[in-house]
Design an enzyme around this catalytic site. Structure first.
Site, PDB file in Angstrom:
ATOM      1  N   ASP A   1      11.723  19.044   0.141  1.00 26.58           N
ATOM      2  CA  ASP A   1      10.851  19.392   1.018  1.00 26.58           C
ATOM      3  C   ASP A   1      10.635  20.406   1.659  1.00 26.58           C
ATOM      4  O   ASP A   1      10.023  20.460   2.954  1.00 26.58           O
ATOM      5  CB  ASP A   1      10.631  18.084   1.965  1.00 26.58           C
ATOM      6  CG  ASP A   1       9.429  17.493   2.598  1.00 26.58           C
ATOM      7  OD1 ASP A   1       8.327  18.345   2.192  1.00 26.58           O
ATOM      8  OD2 ASP A   1       9.333  16.820   3.299  1.00 26.58           O
TER       9      ASP A   1
ATOM     10  N   CYS B   1       0.831  -6.527  -7.159  1.00 29.05           N
ATOM     11  CA  CYS B   1       1.136  -6.280  -5.658  1.00 29.05           C
ATOM     12  C   CYS B   1       0.341  -5.305  -5.099  1.00 29.05           C
ATOM     13  O   CYS B   1      -0.128  -4.331  -5.674  1.00 29.05           O
ATOM     14  CB  CYS B   1       2.512  -6.044  -5.452  1.00 29.05           C
ATOM     15  SG  CYS B   1       2.948  -5.880  -3.834  1.00 29.05           S
TER      16      CYS B   1
ATOM     17  N   CYS C   1      -3.362   8.725   7.840  1.00 28.39           N
ATOM     18  CA  CYS C   1      -2.119   8.062   7.907  1.00 28.39           C
ATOM     19  C   CYS C   1      -1.344   8.425   9.214  1.00 28.39           C
ATOM     20  O   CYS C   1      -1.479   9.630   9.778  1.00 28.39           O
ATOM     21  CB  CYS C   1      -1.640   8.832   6.752  1.00 28.39           C
ATOM     22  SG  CYS C   1       0.293   8.503   6.626  1.00 28.39           S
TER      23      CYS C   1
ATOM     24  N   CYS D   1       4.045   1.000   5.214  1.00 29.86           N
ATOM     25  CA  CYS D   1       3.946   0.515   3.653  1.00 29.86           C
ATOM     26  C   CYS D   1       5.243   0.497   2.836  1.00 29.86           C
ATOM     27  O   CYS D   1       5.112   0.061   1.806  1.00 29.86           O
ATOM     28  CB  CYS D   1       2.797   1.734   3.158  1.00 29.86           C
ATOM     29  SG  CYS D   1       3.568   3.487   3.402  1.00 29.86           S
TER      30      CYS D   1
ATOM     31  N   CYS E   1       7.076  -3.676   1.365  1.00 31.95           N
ATOM     32  CA  CYS E   1       7.196  -3.546  -0.192  1.00 31.95           C
ATOM     33  C   CYS E   1       8.340  -4.297  -0.686  1.00 31.95           C
ATOM     34  O   CYS E   1       9.632  -4.343  -0.289  1.00 31.95           O
ATOM     35  CB  CYS E   1       7.589  -2.015  -0.407  1.00 31.95           C
ATOM     36  SG  CYS E   1       7.876  -1.991  -2.358  1.00 31.95           S
TER      37      CYS E   1
END
Ligand code: B12
Ligand code: SF4
Ligand code: SF4
Length: 357
Positions: free
Chosen positions: A138, A194, A217, A247, A251
């Site tokens: 990143d 899903c 977001c 999110c 899951c």
């Protein structure tokens, strides 16, 4: 190209790299060709739609992101690696408690992952002889999820993150290199029908499967955005003061996730901190306590901005009102405006008639 001191054949070299990765604590290591294919077009479409918001670097470096050879000449292979980070945390459900995203409770992953990748590159040098490479996590325009997917580390979840049968609480990092290794095969996707992540997102930021509009977001609004948080999103942010995990929390695959390395364990009780206590930190306390933590990058002003919003979403307790009033004359116009919003919201919600019994 490079000279090989070693007699290892391609397959044995790749297995030895994977083994070295395991010994260094990587959860998974795989190999991809240094090509982005169709992903470049999807990136351009995402940028053209303005989904990157104020993240100018996403637009500025789009061509480097789409072309590994331009970023690091000689690159033919991407070794992709994942590091588990899930910390054992207390829940942030108590009234007035702050929610900080799990990836940011401990040490800054940029350094931890790159340091580990450097060790992996050293190990590869011992196995294969001198080679050209550069490590990233990143830290540069690299399509990290795309390469991890191509390298067989998992599939792209509908929330856009890399997901595997061991979940998504993993950081990604890469070694761009000039070793011509055979690529691994991508794995089959298992999201099926899903849609939990799309349904749960508080701000509807996952506008379609595999597309996040960053401007909506909470991670972008609390970390990347420099100015005022648009008012429409403030009530939806709740008590999230840095990033968002919703999110991933919903899951089903994350039930199988492993805990991460001790470096990522919560520091300073950040997993159970009270908003009013964090709001009271002076700038020097903020800088001292968050040294080595990714949160420090947003600076004290945005820290106060975010906490003011969360306080405005909390119950109108006396200590919360007092904390906000104590910052009402803050030198920053950004902080003052968010404090004013929070006080007005608390006044409106506390004077609203109670619902009928
Ligand atoms: C910019 C960025 C963000 C932005 C934008 C996120 C995004 N989804 O694009 C913001 C600030 C919102 C963000 C948030 C988060 N991020 Co972030 N982020 C990045 C970064 C720097 C670049 C991602 C990128 O290239 N986005 C551009 C878009 C175009 O890419 P994309 O969404 O992946 O889209 C691809 C496909 O989905 C497809 N596509 C796009 N649109 C469409 C539409 C349709 C219809 C279809 C079919 C396909 C499709 O094409 C694209 C190209 O392949 C990466 C690091 C890196 N260098 O890669 C980390 C990274 C993705 N983030 C990471 C993390 C941890 C997060 C958060 C979880 C942090 C948090 N807890 O708050 C959240 C999760 C939010 C989410 N659901 O994405 C990790 C993810 C690790 C993993 N397991 O995958 C990464 C890889 C950093 C790392 N080194 O570990 N992030
Ligand atoms: S991080 Fe939060 S706001 Fe962003 S897409 Fe995921 S659930 Fe939505
Ligand atoms: S919540 Fe469901 S749709 Fe979203 S990434 Fe996980 S499995 Fe895929």
């Amino acid at each position: 190209m490079h000279d090989r001191d070693s007699t290892l054949d391609e397959a044995a070299l790749k297995e030895a790299i994977r083994q070295a990765g395991r010994e260094l604590g990587f959860a998974a290591v795989g190999v991809a060709r240094a090509e982005v294919g169709d992903a470049a077009g999807e990136l351009r479409a995402w940028l053209a739609a303005g989904c990157h918001g104020e993240m100018d670097y996403m637009a500025r470096h789009a061509e480097l992101r789409a072309d590994p050879q331009r970023l690091h000449p000689g690159t033919v292979t991407v070794i992709s690696a994942a590091v588990d980070y899930l910390p054992a945390v207390k829940t942030a459900d108590a009234a007035g408690q702050a929610a900080i995203s799990r990836y940011a409770l401990g040490r800054d992953y940029h350094k931890v992952v790159r340091h580990r990748l450097q060790k992996l590159a050293d190990a590869i040098g011992t196995l294969a002889g001198p080679f050209g490479y550069r490590v990233f996590s990143d830290s540069a325009p690299v399509m990290e999820v795309h390469f991890a997917e191509q390298a067989g580390l998992g599939w792209r979840g509908k929330h856009t993150l890399l997901l595997s049968q061991q979940g998504s609480w993993r950081f990604l990092g890469e070694i761009y290199c000039d070793l011509p290794l055979a690529p691994d095969a991508p794995v089959e996707a298992h999201c099926g029908t899903c849609t939990a992540c799309l349904d749960v997102c508080p701000t509807r930021a996952i506008t379609a499967p595999y597309r996040v509009d960053a401007r909506r977001c909470i991670s972008y609004l609390t970390i990347e955005l420099h100015g005022a948080i648009p008012e429409e999103f403030r009530p939806l942010i709740g008590n999230r003061i840095y990033g968002c995990d919703d999110c991933q929390l919903c899951c089903p695959w994350n039930r199988f996730a492993s805990l991460g390395a001790p470096e990522f364990s919560p520091r300073h009780g950040l997993d159970a901190a009270r908003l009013v206590d964090l709001f009271a930190w002076t700038e020097s306390e903020f800088n001292e306590r968050l040294a080595g933590n990714p949160i420090r990058r947003i600076g004290h002003e945005r820290w106060l901005r975010n906490i003011a919003v969360a306080l405005g979403n909390a119950p109108a307790a006396a200590e919360i009102l007092e904390a906000l009033r104590g910052r009402a004359d803050h030198p920053s116009a950004l902080v003052r405006e968010h404090v004013g919003w929070a006080l007005a919201r608390l006044a409106a919600t506390s004077s609203a008639p109670a619902p009928p019994a």
